[in-house]
Design a protein around this motif. Structure first.
Motif, PDB file in Angstrom:
ATOM      1  N   ARG A 169    -134.159  90.323 -93.039  1.00 25.09           N
ATOM      2  CA  ARG A 169    -135.464  90.084 -93.646  1.00 25.09           C
ATOM      3  C   ARG A 169    -136.107  91.437 -93.909  1.00 25.09           C
ATOM      4  N   SER A 170    -137.096  91.443 -94.795  1.00 25.66           N
ATOM      5  CA  SER A 170    -137.805  92.691 -95.055  1.00 25.66           C
ATOM      6  C   SER A 170    -139.297  92.416 -95.230  1.00 25.66           C
ATOM      7  N   HIS A 171    -140.034  93.494 -95.209  1.00 28.24           N
ATOM      8  CA  HIS A 171    -141.471  93.498 -95.471  1.00 28.24           C
ATOM      9  C   HIS A 171    -142.215  92.473 -94.614  1.00 28.24           C
ATOM     10  N   TRP A 172    -143.037  91.637 -95.248  1.00 27.22           N
ATOM     11  CA  TRP A 172    -143.903  90.702 -94.516  1.00 27.22           C
ATOM     12  C   TRP A 172    -143.126  89.574 -93.852  1.00 27.22           C
ATOM     13  N   ASP A 173    -141.828  89.428 -94.168  1.00 30.20           N
ATOM     14  CA  ASP A 173    -141.017  88.370 -93.552  1.00 30.20           C
ATOM     15  C   ASP A 173    -140.528  88.746 -92.159  1.00 30.20           C
ATOM     16  N   ILE A 174    -140.842  89.961 -91.719  1.00 29.70           N
ATOM     17  CA  ILE A 174    -140.475  90.384 -90.360  1.00 29.70           C
ATOM     18  C   ILE A 174    -141.643  90.038 -89.446  1.00 29.70           C
ATOM     19  N   THR A 175    -141.478  88.943 -88.711  1.00 23.86           N
ATOM     20  CA  THR A 175    -142.516  88.482 -87.783  1.00 23.86           C
ATOM     21  C   THR A 175    -141.865  88.154 -86.445  1.00 23.86           C
ATOM     22  N   GLN A 176    -142.687  88.039 -85.410  1.00 21.31           N
ATOM     23  CA  GLN A 176    -142.157  87.627 -84.111  1.00 21.31           C
ATOM     24  C   GLN A 176    -141.386  86.322 -84.265  1.00 21.31           C
ATOM     25  N   GLN A 177    -141.972  85.396 -85.019  1.00 22.76           N
ATOM     26  CA  GLN A 177    -141.356  84.075 -85.201  1.00 22.76           C
ATOM     27  C   GLN A 177    -140.014  84.169 -85.925  1.00 22.76           C
ATOM     28  N   SER A 178    -139.942  84.948 -87.008  1.00 23.79           N
ATOM     29  CA  SER A 178    -138.674  85.049 -87.750  1.00 23.79           C
ATOM     30  C   SER A 178    -137.604  85.727 -86.895  1.00 23.79           C
ATOM     31  N   ILE A 179    -137.995  86.711 -86.112  1.00 20.44           N
ATOM     32  CA  ILE A 179    -137.040  87.375 -85.217  1.00 20.44           C
ATOM     33  C   ILE A 179    -136.537  86.387 -84.165  1.00 20.44           C
ATOM     34  N   ARG A 180    -137.447  85.645 -83.576  1.00 19.96           N
ATOM     35  CA  ARG A 180    -137.084  84.656 -82.560  1.00 19.96           C
ATOM     36  C   ARG A 180    -136.106  83.637 -83.150  1.00 19.96           C
ATOM     37  N   GLU A 181    -136.411  83.142 -84.358  1.00 22.22           N
ATOM     38  CA  GLU A 181    -135.525  82.151 -85.002  1.00 22.22           C
ATOM     39  C   GLU A 181    -134.157  82.761 -85.300  1.00 22.22           C
ATOM     40  N   ALA A 182    -134.125  83.994 -85.769  1.00 23.38           N
ATOM     41  CA  ALA A 182    -132.851  84.643 -86.099  1.00 23.38           C
ATOM     42  C   ALA A 182    -131.973  84.816 -84.872  1.00 23.38           C
TER      43      ALA A 182
END
Length: 115
Positions: A100-113
């Motif tokens: 992911r890049s830019h604004w798509d890097i969030t705690q939630q997206s990291i946790r899901e990944a």
């Protein structure tokens, strides 16, 4: 205090070590631009993730894309992932499995990944 430690990659040898490590455990790579406010926000999200029940069987690494451009470029070439920054990439068995890049890097997206 982070619950998980991260390491900065500064050399091509550091990246080769990380790539080898991905054969035995997932690696989370954060490509960080120290001059970009969007990257500063993504960095906050990444470090907040590390402070809130991160996966312990994952290795966390960061590369500063301006200061260590050769490392950043080698990551893009080796994984076949177009360079962006900020950028987060999960590597397993020497291959990109998520990015992911830019604004798509969030705690939630990291946790899901990493779930």
């Amino acid at each position: 205090m982070p619950l998980a430690e991260w390491k900065e990659m500064k050399t091509l040898a550091d990246w080769e070590d990380v790539l080898s490590q991905s054969e035995s455990q997932p690696v989370f790579v954060f490509k960080h631009s120290t001059t970009c406010p969007i990257s500063a926000n993504a960095w906050k999200e990444f470090t907040a993730y590390l402070e809130s029940e991160p996966r312990e069987d994952v290795s966390y690494v960061m590369v500063k894309v301006i200061e260590s451009r050769d490392v950043s470029n080698k990551i893009a070439n080796d994984l076949g992932v177009k360079h962006e920054s900020p950028q987060a990439i999960v590597v397993k068995d020497r291959k990109e499995t998520w990015n992911r890049s830019h604004w798509d890097i969030t705690q939630q997206s990291i946790r899901e990944a990493l779930s």
